[in-house]
Design a protein around this motif. Structure first.
Motif, PDB file in Angstrom:
ATOM      1  N   LEU A   3     -76.236  -2.692 -42.727  1.00 57.98           N
ATOM      2  CA  LEU A   3     -76.042  -4.012 -43.323  1.00 57.98           C
ATOM      3  C   LEU A   3     -76.042  -3.834 -44.837  1.00 57.98           C
ATOM      4  N   LYS A  12     -74.330 -12.956 -35.167  1.00 55.89           N
ATOM      5  CA  LYS A  12     -75.382 -12.390 -34.331  1.00 55.89           C
ATOM      6  C   LYS A  12     -75.136 -10.902 -34.148  1.00 55.89           C
ATOM      7  N   LEU A  30     -78.439 -13.310 -37.343  1.00 60.78           N
ATOM      8  CA  LEU A  30     -78.604 -12.599 -38.600  1.00 60.78           C
ATOM      9  C   LEU A  30     -78.925 -13.575 -39.724  1.00 60.78           C
ATOM     10  N   SER A  31     -79.836 -13.173 -40.553  1.00 59.06           N
ATOM     11  CA  SER A  31     -80.207 -13.944 -41.732  1.00 59.06           C
ATOM     12  C   SER A  31     -79.223 -13.631 -42.845  1.00 59.06           C
ATOM     13  N   LEU A  37     -76.447 -10.835 -47.484  1.00 55.00           N
ATOM     14  CA  LEU A  37     -75.641 -10.051 -46.553  1.00 55.00           C
ATOM     15  C   LEU A  37     -74.162 -10.236 -46.860  1.00 55.00           C
ATOM     16  N   ASN A  89     -83.229  -9.170 -42.283  1.00 56.67           N
ATOM     17  CA  ASN A  89     -82.597  -8.546 -41.122  1.00 56.67           C
ATOM     18  C   ASN A  89     -83.190  -7.173 -40.852  1.00 56.67           C
ATOM     19  N   THR A 101     -79.277 -11.567 -31.565  1.00 61.11           N
ATOM     20  CA  THR A 101     -80.245 -11.932 -32.588  1.00 61.11           C
ATOM     21  C   THR A 101     -79.488 -12.523 -33.778  1.00 61.11           C
TER      22      THR A 101
END
Length: 173
Positions: A153, A109, A115-116, A165, A122, A113
């Protein structure tokens, strides 16, 4: 006159001091870190790292390796913004780079939020700038007090899915 001074003091305390939630807070497995706010004492609750006993006035340690359960997990920069020598535990975290492949958490997170796995997704969530040069990245930030709090990222430049990611950099300047 006292009421006016009291109101000014309260306003300064409420609006002049940055709270932890004002910074980008990275979370994984119920553990959190907020570069720009957290100090080394808090960092040592989560990670293992090799550090000196003290920091000189204005000294900055760069690229200190972090280990989580014996596995390399990333690097951190630590700074002493004071005008005198301090114990290392009082040094502030100014930059954090975490390599997600080195720790297989269930979810990560950023400021509450989720994270994808996709850098692009994101980037859309945080309204960042999506960068497509030698791999994929996303940069976004905000101002906290007089400092900039920035997140980058990064995608996996060596993988088949370069949008996946791979690592996260959070810093305050």
């Amino acid at each position: 006159m006292r009421k006016i001074l009291s109101l000014l003091l309260i306003a300064f305390v409420l609006f002049g001091c940055s709270q932890r939630e004002d910074f980008y807070v990275f979370s994984f497995d119920e553990l959190t870190l907020a570069p720009g706010y957290d100090d080394v004492e808090y960092l040592r609750l989560v990670f293992e790292c090799d550090l000196p006993e003290t920091l000189e006035a204005g000294e900055k340690l760069s690229d200190v390796e972090l280990y989580f359960w014996g596995e390399y997990f990333g690097t951190v920069d630590i700074v002493n913004d004071n005008k005198k020598e301090i114990a290392i535990e009082k040094g502030k975290i100014s930059r954090l780079i975490l390599y997600l492949d080195n720790f297989h958490g269930d979810r990560y997170k950023l400021s509450d939020t989720d994270l994808s796995e996709s850098v692009k997704e994101n980037c859309e969530m945080f309204s960042g700038e999506y960068i497509e040069r030698n791999g994929y990245a996303c940069a976004f930030g905000k101002t906290v007090g007089k400092k900039k709090n920035v997140v980058i990222l990064y995608g996996d430049i060596f993988g088949l899915d370069q949008d996946r990611l791979d690592h996260i950099e959070i810093y305050v300047e």
